[in-house]
Design an enzyme around this catalytic site. Structure first.
Site, short mmCIF file in Angstrom:
data_model
loop_
_atom_site.label_atom_id
_atom_site.label_comp_id
_atom_site.label_asym_id
_atom_site.label_seq_id
_atom_site.Cartn_x
_atom_site.Cartn_y
_atom_site.Cartn_z
N LYS A 129 44.60 -38.84 -3.22
CA LYS A 129 44.24 -40.23 -2.88
C LYS A 129 44.29 -41.12 -4.12
O LYS A 129 44.79 -42.25 -4.07
CB LYS A 129 42.84 -40.26 -2.26
CG LYS A 129 42.28 -41.67 -1.99
CD LYS A 129 43.08 -42.41 -0.94
CE LYS A 129 42.59 -43.86 -0.75
NZ LYS A 129 41.23 -43.94 -0.21
N LEU A 130 43.78 -40.64 -5.24
CA LEU A 130 43.77 -41.44 -6.47
C LEU A 130 45.19 -41.67 -6.97
O LEU A 130 45.52 -42.78 -7.45
CB LEU A 130 42.93 -40.76 -7.54
CG LEU A 130 41.43 -40.65 -7.23
CD1 LEU A 130 40.71 -39.86 -8.33
CD2 LEU A 130 40.80 -42.03 -7.07
#
Length: 282
Positions: free
Chosen positions: A176-177
């Site tokens: 996600k990051l």
């Protein structure tokens, strides 16, 4: 959906911008939905779907096979899971799922702590924002034990267009990051190219239409005028900068040098309001 899939009872905490549509999708798919909220008015977001609300977090935890959390920060997860007594009241063998965005290291730490309560943990942050959540088209990135992730997959599929298993605990958060960082880098590219287009006298709205239709198209371009407007840009900018703080810390913790990526992505987040104003999407 078959009875085996819907036989699991699903608890949920965090009926916000993304959490409420996720919870609605789970209920609409036939799962028995249990919810706990700090504020009773939050339950209005579930109007029209079946659910059971609980007065206490511990009662909701004890009634659920899987508990999903859609909260803002790791500190919120910590407060709910430990200080709030969630883990202490979950059934042995049940699953705690974190749909929020946070540090991969925290996901690994929570997994270790939860094992003492015989509770499994999955990090499953989502991407796509409110519109994708409502449309049941989120991207869900999953980290944790593969057999536990597979057990939860049918639940994730109720609100996702793609469920991607990334690896061990924290892998979903790292994915996600990385996804967020690349989005913001694309935003910086858009800002630079639109400023150039403005400098040479091109009509910016027409240029944006061309870029969307051509090989330069990207989600960052598609979001202009939908997820990103002049009214929303300032709020989104703050959230993106928080995400980049998480990215920088996560990269540092694994001993990787990504200063150039971080710097460029931060610039893309910082320039978001300027891009929205340049395109003048209302």
């Amino acid at each position: 959906m078959n009875t085996l899939q819907t036989s699991m009872t699903i608890g949920f905490v965090g009926l916000g911008d993304q959490g409420a549509p996720i919870a609605r999708a789970i209920s609409e798919a036939g799962y028995e939905l249990h919810v706990w909220t700090r504020r009773p008015q939050s339950l209005e977001a579930l109007t029209g779907v079946k659910y059971k609300a609980y007065d206490t977090l511990s009662e909701m935890a004890a009634a659920s096979d899987v508990v999903g959390l859609c909260l803002t920060e790791d500190s919120d997860i910590w407060h709910i899971a430990l200080d709030g007594g969630l883990l202490a009241n979950m059934k042995p063998g049940s699953v705690l799922v974190n749909h929020g965005t946070g540090l991969p290291a925290f996901a690994a730490e929570l997994t270790t702590i939860a094992s003492k309560y015989q509770v499994n943990v999955i990090d499953a942050p989502v991407s796509g924002g409110h519109p994708a959540a409502v449309a049941k088209q989120l991207l869900t990135m999953v980290g944790g034990a593969p057999e536990v992730a597979e057990r939860c997959r049918p639940v994730f599929e109720t609100f996702s267009k793609t469920v991607a298993y990334m690896g061990t605990a924290g892998s979903g958060q790292m994915a996600k990051l990385i996804n967020n960082a690349l989005l913001m880098m694309n935003q910086k590219n858009i800002e630079d190219i639109l400023q150039f287009g403005e400098h040479i006298g091109l009509a910016i709205p027409a240029l944006v239409d061309v870029l969307r239709a051509g090989t330069a198209r990207s989600y960052a371009l598609e979001a202009l005028g939908t997820a990103i407007t002049t009214e929303k840009a300032s709020h989104l900018q703050k959230l993106q900068l928080i995400d980049m703080d998480l990215f920088a810390e996560a990269v540092t913790l694994v001993g990787y040098e990504a200063e150039a990526i971080t710097r460029y992505a931060v610039a893309g987040a910082t320039g978001l309001t300027a891009v929205a104003q340049l395109v003048d999407v209302k």
